[in-house]
Design a protein around this motif. Structure first.
Motif, mmCIF file in Angstrom:
data_model
loop_
_atom_site.group_PDB
_atom_site.id
_atom_site.type_symbol
_atom_site.label_atom_id
_atom_site.label_comp_id
_atom_site.label_asym_id
_atom_site.label_seq_id
_atom_site.Cartn_x
_atom_site.Cartn_y
_atom_site.Cartn_z
ATOM 1 N N ALA A 88 0.685 -1.100 -0.146
ATOM 2 C CA ALA A 88 0.057 -0.007 -0.076
ATOM 3 C C ALA A 88 0.957 1.148 -0.067
ATOM 4 O O ALA A 88 1.888 1.122 0.703
ATOM 5 C CB ALA A 88 -0.749 0.069 1.259
ATOM 6 N N ASP A 89 0.502 2.296 -0.642
ATOM 7 C CA ASP A 89 1.027 3.599 -0.528
ATOM 8 C C ASP A 89 0.651 4.587 0.076
ATOM 9 O O ASP A 89 -0.649 4.382 0.685
ATOM 10 C CB ASP A 89 1.338 3.983 -2.129
ATOM 11 C CG ASP A 89 0.147 3.906 -3.127
ATOM 12 O OD1 ASP A 89 -1.008 3.620 -2.323
ATOM 13 O OD2 ASP A 89 0.287 4.228 -4.126
ATOM 14 N N MET A 90 1.285 5.551 0.687
ATOM 15 C CA MET A 90 0.561 6.347 1.879
ATOM 16 C C MET A 90 0.878 8.011 1.715
ATOM 17 O O MET A 90 0.182 8.835 2.315
ATOM 18 C CB MET A 90 1.461 6.042 3.162
ATOM 19 C CG MET A 90 1.697 4.728 3.587
ATOM 20 S SD MET A 90 2.938 4.635 5.093
ATOM 21 C CE MET A 90 4.363 4.737 4.529
ATOM 22 N N GLY B 281 -5.876 12.983 -2.766
ATOM 23 C CA GLY B 281 -6.765 12.947 -4.167
ATOM 24 C C GLY B 281 -6.454 11.516 -5.032
ATOM 25 O O GLY B 281 -7.014 11.334 -6.041
ATOM 26 N N CYS B 282 -5.771 10.829 -4.543
ATOM 27 C CA CYS B 282 -5.321 9.599 -5.252
ATOM 28 C C CYS B 282 -5.828 8.292 -4.312
ATOM 29 O O CYS B 282 -5.668 7.331 -4.658
ATOM 30 C CB CYS B 282 -4.121 9.657 -5.816
ATOM 31 S SG CYS B 282 -3.706 8.524 -7.180
ATOM 32 N N GLY B 283 -6.414 8.650 -3.140
ATOM 33 C CA GLY B 283 -7.018 7.532 -2.220
ATOM 34 C C GLY B 283 -5.834 6.517 -1.554
ATOM 35 O O GLY B 283 -5.911 5.777 -0.958
ATOM 36 N N HIS B 284 -4.564 7.204 -1.451
ATOM 37 C CA HIS B 284 -3.425 6.371 -0.756
ATOM 38 C C HIS B 284 -3.756 6.516 0.642
ATOM 39 O O HIS B 284 -3.381 5.436 1.139
ATOM 40 C CB HIS B 284 -2.122 6.968 -1.059
ATOM 41 C CG HIS B 284 -1.762 6.994 -2.507
ATOM 42 N ND1 HIS B 284 -0.696 7.258 -2.996
ATOM 43 C CD2 HIS B 284 -2.559 6.756 -3.676
ATOM 44 C CE1 HIS B 284 -0.596 7.289 -4.233
ATOM 45 N NE2 HIS B 284 -1.666 6.852 -4.713
ATOM 46 N N ASP B 285 -4.727 7.081 1.322
ATOM 47 C CA ASP B 285 -5.260 7.054 2.510
ATOM 48 C C ASP B 285 -5.887 5.883 2.813
ATOM 49 O O ASP B 285 -5.879 4.922 3.872
ATOM 50 C CB ASP B 285 -6.047 8.253 3.173
ATOM 51 C CG ASP B 285 -6.935 8.716 2.140
ATOM 52 O OD1 ASP B 285 -6.885 8.202 0.969
ATOM 53 O OD2 ASP B 285 -7.928 9.423 2.603
ATOM 54 N N ALA C 55 6.049 8.291 -1.600
ATOM 55 C CA ALA C 55 6.338 8.737 -2.689
ATOM 56 C C ALA C 55 5.975 7.998 -3.908
ATOM 57 O O ALA C 55 6.807 7.687 -4.836
ATOM 58 C CB ALA C 55 8.112 8.823 -2.624
ATOM 59 N N GLU C 56 5.022 7.508 -3.975
ATOM 60 C CA GLU C 56 4.555 6.987 -5.197
ATOM 61 C C GLU C 56 4.290 7.896 -6.275
ATOM 62 O O GLU C 56 4.626 7.757 -7.403
ATOM 63 C CB GLU C 56 3.242 5.927 -4.708
ATOM 64 C CG GLU C 56 2.645 5.162 -5.997
ATOM 65 C CD GLU C 56 2.075 5.769 -7.234
ATOM 66 O OE1 GLU C 56 2.375 5.364 -8.360
ATOM 67 O OE2 GLU C 56 1.428 7.008 -7.215
ATOM 68 N N GLU C 57 3.776 9.030 -5.794
ATOM 69 C CA GLU C 57 3.132 10.151 -6.766
ATOM 70 C C GLU C 57 4.420 10.443 -7.580
ATOM 71 O O GLU C 57 3.992 11.394 -8.669
ATOM 72 C CB GLU C 57 2.323 11.193 -6.317
ATOM 73 C CG GLU C 57 1.049 10.824 -5.657
ATOM 74 C CD GLU C 57 0.136 10.165 -6.685
ATOM 75 O OE1 GLU C 57 0.303 10.525 -7.838
ATOM 76 O OE2 GLU C 57 -1.050 9.966 -6.311
ATOM 77 N N ILE C 58 5.684 10.516 -6.912
ATOM 78 C CA ILE C 58 6.548 10.971 -7.762
ATOM 79 C C ILE C 58 7.664 9.732 -8.153
ATOM 80 O O ILE C 58 8.572 9.845 -8.753
ATOM 81 C CB ILE C 58 7.638 11.773 -6.735
ATOM 82 C CG1 ILE C 58 7.807 11.342 -5.564
ATOM 83 C CG2 ILE C 58 6.846 13.524 -6.432
ATOM 84 C CD1 ILE C 58 8.955 11.987 -4.442
ATOM 85 N N ILE D 281 -3.547 -3.028 -4.176
ATOM 86 C CA ILE D 281 -4.769 -2.571 -4.416
ATOM 87 C C ILE D 281 -4.750 -1.031 -4.532
ATOM 88 O O ILE D 281 -4.224 -0.538 -3.982
ATOM 89 C CB ILE D 281 -5.777 -2.944 -3.282
ATOM 90 C CG1 ILE D 281 -6.047 -4.389 -3.453
ATOM 91 C CG2 ILE D 281 -7.201 -2.576 -3.887
ATOM 92 C CD1 ILE D 281 -7.028 -4.915 -2.300
ATOM 93 N N HIS D 282 -5.276 -0.470 -5.764
ATOM 94 C CA HIS D 282 -5.530 0.995 -5.977
ATOM 95 C C HIS D 282 -7.067 1.119 -6.011
ATOM 96 O O HIS D 282 -7.883 0.427 -6.752
ATOM 97 C CB HIS D 282 -4.864 1.457 -6.951
ATOM 98 C CG HIS D 282 -4.533 2.795 -6.950
ATOM 99 N ND1 HIS D 282 -5.667 3.947 -6.953
ATOM 100 C CD2 HIS D 282 -3.526 3.584 -7.094
ATOM 101 C CE1 HIS D 282 -5.146 4.898 -6.978
ATOM 102 N NE2 HIS D 282 -3.883 5.114 -6.950
ATOM 103 N N VAL D 283 -7.713 2.176 -5.470
ATOM 104 C CA VAL D 283 -8.993 2.586 -5.293
ATOM 105 C C VAL D 283 -9.272 3.027 -6.874
ATOM 106 O O VAL D 283 -8.442 3.858 -7.209
ATOM 107 C CB VAL D 283 -9.359 3.419 -4.335
ATOM 108 C CG1 VAL D 283 -9.418 2.514 -2.877
ATOM 109 C CG2 VAL D 283 -8.428 4.541 -4.152
HETATM 110 ZN ZN LIG Z 1 -2.453 6.533 -6.593
#
Ligand SMILES: [Zn+2]
Ligand SMILES: [Zn+2]
Length: 400
Positions: free
Chosen positions: A76-78, A101-105, A136-139, A163-165
């Motif tokens: 999972a990313d954060m 805004g990408c649902g990593h929460d 740091a998934e977004e970068i 899993i990604h939402v």
């Molecule tokens: Zn994402």
């Protein structure tokens, strides 16, 4: 096991929602996840885990090992986005300019839910489950950083899943979307071009070397690659998205900077190689002909996500067992989006799944990365159960 897992996951739902909304109120970006990591760490410790730091801001924890077997990695990313939130929810971001805004929460909360389920069933796990909480998934740097710091060693996972939402889509709430084998998400690569001329007065361009006219011609010439050189049936696209030059109306600047992104879905990497080679040749050739010095860099790259045939088939059958075949949808088309889980998928047989947390038919018509992105967090329990069940069933089926 299945019924009990679902029952326990549903019991956890209020707590998972609390965790998610707390993370949502306090978004952090990139590698600067101090509060987020501490929150995840404390939750894991409370569940009886001994989480370890990994790299700049990652956490790793393992569960199982009571029975011999293989190792399955769940990721999972954060991290959040540098995006101002405009949802108006009472749990909206309290940090100006930042938003989940990408649902990593949602992802972090779901994997914590899985951590609880796995701990409760630890004696039944045929091997080991490794939990990877990444920054740091977004970068596109967090997974790589954790890999460089050993997340895929001791023990080395034999298979992996994330899993990604998904929001703003046509599929129903709570459905699992599972890609077919091959490439599920595009590669993403940045390019950075600098065009260096010679500054001067706007009234005497003949005494200067104008990098703006050169950059304009480079920009147009690069379109030849998209429109004239790449076969229309192959996916390979690049776009210059940011250009910076000059300060005022009467000074010819010294330098023009151009930033862009390259996306491909070629497993061999040849398409990316070709686009990089031609960007460099054209930028340097056109700029050079116009007396400018041109440099081309590719500072940040993330490969395609590769979906393994067996892990993908396993995901389909396990999720069908768990939630019913009607809630499992195969996805044949690769996404133009990118995901740095790609780095894991190049080392370990993997699958990336999506969980629908906002269908257009229910009013969730905005996609991710938007100030109004919203996610239905009533299905967090399902993501938690999906993560846990995938790992347990795969290990059960692959116990030596
Ligand atoms: Zn994402
Ligand atoms: Zn994103």
């Amino acid at each position: 096991m299945k019924e009990e897992l679902i029952r326990k996951a549903k019991e956890s739902q209020p707590h998972l929602q609390d965790i998610r909304r707390d993370l949502h109120r306090h978004p952090e970006t990139g590698f600067d996840l101090e509060r987020t990591v501490e929150k995840v760490r404390q939750e894991l410790i409370a569940l009886g885990y001994e989480p370890r730091d990994c790299g700049k801001a990652g956490l790793v924890a393992t569960v199982g090992g009571k029975k011999p077997g293989k190792t399955f990695l769940l990721r999972a990313d954060m991290d959040a986005l540098p995006l101002p939130e405009e949802t108006g929810f009472d749990y909206a971001s309290q940090t100006p300019g930042k938003m989940h805004g990408c649902g990593h929460d949602m992802h972090a909360s779901m994997l914590l839910g899985a951590a609880k389920l796995l701990k409760e069933h630890e004696s039944e796990i045929c091997g080991t489950v490794k939990l990877m909480f990444q920054p740091a998934e977004e970068i596109f740097q967090g997974a790589k950083d954790m890999i460089d710091h050993g997340v895929l060693e001791n023990p080395k996972p034999d298979a992996a899943m994330m899993i990604h939402v998904e929001i703003g889509c046509a599929e129903p709430l709570g459905a699992f979307l599972i890609p077919v084998p091959g490439i599920s998400m595009a590669s993403c690569e940045q390019y950075y071009i600098t065009v260096k001329g010679k500054g001067g007065h706007g009234s005497t361009p003949h005494l200067a070397i104008d990098p703006i006219t050169a950059a304009a011609q480079i920009h147009m010439a690069l379109q030849e690659i998209n429109s004239r050189e790449i076969d229309g049936k192959d996916f390979g696209v690049f776009t210059t998205c940011k250009v910076r030059a000059g300060e005022t109306s009467n000074v010819i600047p010294e330098i023009v900077e151009m930033w862009g992104t390259i996306r491909t879905v070629d497993p061999t990497g040849a398409m990316g190689d070709y686009i990089r080679k031609r960007i460099e040749e054209i930028a340097k050739g056109v700029g050079g002909a116009l007396r400018c010095d041109v440099t081309v860099e590719f500072p940040n790259a993330c490969p395609c996500v590769i979906v393994d045939e067996q892990v993908s088939a396993a995901a389909e059958s396990y999720m069908s067992e768990l939630v019913g075949a009607e809630s499992v949808i195969r996805v044949a088309e690769a996404s133009n989006g990118s995901e740095d889980f790609a780095f894991v998928s190049h080392d370990i047989p993997s699958v990336n799944m999506n969980l629908v947390t906002g269908s257009c038919q229910d009013g969730y018509c905005v996609g991710v990365h938007n100030p109004k992105s919203s996610f239905d967090d009533s299905v967090l329990w399902k993501g938690a159960a999906g993560y846990a069940y995938m790992a347990m069933r795969w290990l059960e089926d692959h116990r030596g």
